[in-house]
Design an enzyme around this catalytic site. Structure first.
Site, PDB file in Angstrom:
ATOM      1  N   TYR A   1       0.838  -1.212   0.000  1.00  0.00           N
ATOM      2  CA  TYR A   1       0.000   0.000   0.000  1.00  0.00           C
ATOM      3  C   TYR A   1       0.869   1.256   0.000  1.00  0.00           C
ATOM      4  O   TYR A   1       0.680   2.158  -0.828  1.00  0.00           O
ATOM      5  CB  TYR A   1      -0.903  -0.022   1.232  1.00  0.00           C
TER       6      TYR A   1
HETATM    7  N1  LIG Z   1      -9.904   5.912   5.132  1.00  0.00           N
HETATM    8  C1  LIG Z   1      -8.699   6.392   5.423  1.00  0.00           C
HETATM    9  O1  LIG Z   1      -8.287   6.493   6.590  1.00  0.00           O
HETATM   10  C2  LIG Z   1      -7.787   6.850   4.313  1.00  0.00           C
HETATM   11  C3  LIG Z   1      -6.648   7.584   4.664  1.00  0.00           C
HETATM   12  C4  LIG Z   1      -5.791   8.006   3.673  1.00  0.00           C
HETATM   13  C5  LIG Z   1      -6.070   7.734   2.362  1.00  0.00           C
HETATM   14  N2  LIG Z   1      -7.174   7.026   2.016  1.00  0.00           N
HETATM   15  C6  LIG Z   1      -7.406   6.748   0.609  1.00  0.00           C
HETATM   16  O2  LIG Z   1      -8.675   7.248   0.254  1.00  0.00           O
HETATM   17  C7  LIG Z   1      -9.177   6.490  -0.851  1.00  0.00           C
HETATM   18  C8  LIG Z   1     -10.602   6.067  -0.528  1.00  0.00           C
HETATM   19  O3  LIG Z   1     -10.547   5.235   0.594  1.00  0.00           O
HETATM   20  P1  LIG Z   1     -11.813   4.939   1.519  1.00  0.00           P
HETATM   21  O4  LIG Z   1     -11.323   5.053   2.912  1.00  0.00           O
HETATM   22  O5  LIG Z   1     -12.984   5.705   1.067  1.00  0.00           O
HETATM   23  O6  LIG Z   1     -11.981   3.387   1.212  1.00  0.00           O
HETATM   24  P2  LIG Z   1     -13.264   2.492   0.894  1.00  0.00           P
HETATM   25  O7  LIG Z   1     -14.419   2.957   1.660  1.00  0.00           O
HETATM   26  O8  LIG Z   1     -12.803   1.070   1.020  1.00  0.00           O
HETATM   27  O9  LIG Z   1     -13.488   2.825  -0.653  1.00  0.00           O
HETATM   28  C9  LIG Z   1     -12.584   2.376  -1.610  1.00  0.00           C
HETATM   29  C10 LIG Z   1     -13.236   2.521  -2.947  1.00  0.00           C
HETATM   30  O10 LIG Z   1     -12.328   2.030  -3.957  1.00  0.00           O
HETATM   31  C11 LIG Z   1     -13.078   1.195  -4.819  1.00  0.00           C
HETATM   32  N3  LIG Z   1     -12.299   0.180  -5.505  1.00  0.00           N
HETATM   33  C12 LIG Z   1     -11.513  -0.760  -4.950  1.00  0.00           C
HETATM   34  N4  LIG Z   1     -11.042  -1.575  -5.909  1.00  0.00           N
HETATM   35  C13 LIG Z   1     -11.552  -1.126  -7.086  1.00  0.00           C
HETATM   36  C14 LIG Z   1     -11.446  -1.545  -8.422  1.00  0.00           C
HETATM   37  N5  LIG Z   1     -10.739  -2.638  -8.769  1.00  0.00           N
HETATM   38  N6  LIG Z   1     -12.111  -0.864  -9.379  1.00  0.00           N
HETATM   39  C15 LIG Z   1     -12.841   0.226  -9.056  1.00  0.00           C
HETATM   40  N7  LIG Z   1     -12.998   0.676  -7.797  1.00  0.00           N
HETATM   41  C16 LIG Z   1     -12.349  -0.006  -6.832  1.00  0.00           C
HETATM   42  C17 LIG Z   1     -14.076   0.525  -3.915  1.00  0.00           C
HETATM   43  O11 LIG Z   1     -15.082  -0.073  -4.691  1.00  0.00           O
HETATM   44  P3  LIG Z   1     -15.821  -1.438  -4.224  1.00  0.00           P
HETATM   45  O12 LIG Z   1     -16.928  -0.958  -3.343  1.00  0.00           O
HETATM   46  O13 LIG Z   1     -16.292  -2.031  -5.498  1.00  0.00           O
HETATM   47  O14 LIG Z   1     -14.804  -2.269  -3.521  1.00  0.00           O
HETATM   48  C18 LIG Z   1     -14.524   1.704  -3.075  1.00  0.00           C
HETATM   49  O15 LIG Z   1     -15.488   2.464  -3.773  1.00  0.00           O
HETATM   50  C19 LIG Z   1      -8.214   5.329  -1.054  1.00  0.00           C
HETATM   51  O16 LIG Z   1      -7.349   5.629  -2.117  1.00  0.00           O
HETATM   52  C20 LIG Z   1      -7.432   5.282   0.240  1.00  0.00           C
HETATM   53  O17 LIG Z   1      -6.122   4.785   0.043  1.00  0.00           O
HETATM   54  C21 LIG Z   1      -8.050   6.583   2.979  1.00  0.00           C
END
Ligand SMILES: NC(=O)c1ccc[n+]([C@@H]2O[C@H](COP(=O)([O-])OP(=O)(O)OC[C@H]3O[C@@H](n4cnc5c(N)ncnc54)[C@H](OP(=O)(O)O)[C@@H]3O)[C@@H](O)[C@H]2O)c1
Length: 244
Positions: free
Chosen positions: A156
């Site tokens: 990651y």
């Molecule tokens: N939450 C945190 O603390 C945090 C902190 C820093 C950065 N981020 C970043 O923020 C971004 C969003 O994260 P989140 O926390 O909102 O996570 P999340 O709720 O797990 O959402 C991730 C999203 O990515 C989509 N995704 C995963 N694999 C995919 C694929 N093969 N094709 C298309 N879409 C795909 C998922 O779709 P599905 O529903 O189909 O799986 C989901 O809509 C990520 O890049 C993460 O690294 C998050």
């Protein structure tokens, strides 16, 4: 210009109207879709879950489902090939598996890099003519682990470091086309991804101590709507300290 019409159609910048958001079914991406909808944007919501996106399209005016799998970049052309003008592209999709290097198989490296980096790069490449046509904005949701090493999270963290390089190169390349590139580095944000990651690390998860996804969405809007005289290149955001 495809910005939504009607009394709710008011954007901070009058020339921003249509934005594509990846990860639209996830915590941060869904919040971005919601905030953009409230502000009157025409939103293209990209994700894998066709049923979920169809319901979103049915309930939110001016929101359109784009079904695509970023793990299969070769299929993206069919999903976004018809878009000829785009004011914003917001990359929120991501996967975040937790494992020691010793326990990380090649398939996990491949999926992480394909979804988090190569898929984002390919989608950007497909949409650059449309973004150039609108002198649009591109926002990458990166992560604090893109800035430093994290044991047990190497795939990651490495993918986010690569995403940073992608965004930084793109910013320099596209400046002459008037396209602006912003990277946001959030800390812990209350989503399903963080809940799962904290469980895998054996750490507690308290959503109330995290950033709200809507707060990140607000920062995305700031990047999209910044006046013409400024370019927001990077933004780091952490959960606020809590008084004891
Ligand atoms: N939450 C945190 O603390 C945090 C902190 C820093 C950065 N981020 C970043 O923020 C971004 C969003 O994260 P989140 O926390 O909102 O996570 P999340 O709720 O797990 O959402 C991730 C999203 O990515 C989509 N995704 C995963 N694999 C995919 C694929 N093969 N094709 C298309 N879409 C795909 C998922 O779709 P599905 O529903 O189909 O799986 C989901 O809509 C990520 O890049 C993460 O690294 C998050």
């Amino acid at each position: 210009m495809v910005r939504g019409e009607g009394p709710e159609a008011r954007c901070g910048r009058c020339d921003i109207g249509r934005v594509l958001v990846t990860g639209a079914t996830g915590g941060i991406g869904a919040a971005v879709v919601g905030v953009l909808h409230q502000r009157g944007y025409d939103v293209l919501a990209l994700g894998r879950d066709a049923g979920w996106l169809a319901e979103l399209q049915r309930t939110l005016a001016r929101t359109h489902a784009v079904v695509a799998d970023l793990a299969r970049p070769e299929t993206l052309q069919a999903a976004v090939g018809g878009i000829d003008r785009l004011d914003g592209l917001v990359h929120c999709a991501g996967v975040a598996e937790v494992a020691d290097v010793a326990e990380t198989p090649s398939s996990m490296w491949q999926e992480t890099f394909t979804v988090n980096v190569a898929g984002a790069a390919e989608l950007t490449r497909m949409l650059l003519p449309a973004l150039r046509a609108a002198q649009g904005r591109i926002v990458f949701i990166n992560a604090a682990p893109g800035l430093h090493a994290v044991p047990r999270w190497s795939a990651y963290a490495a993918s986010k470091a690569a995403l940073r390089e992608l965004a930084d190169s793109l910013r320099e390349e596209e400046a002459r086309h008037g396209v602006r590139v912003t990277t946001i580095y959030p800390g812990g944000t209350a989503t399903e991804l963080l809940r799962k990651v904290r469980a895998q690390f054996g750490l507690p998860y308290d959503p109330a101590a995290c950033i709200r996804p809507e707060t990140i969405a607000g920062l995305v809007v700031t990047a999209l709507e910044l006046p013409e005289d400024a370019h927001l290149t990077e933004l780091s955001v952490r959960p606020a300290p809590r008084a004891e």
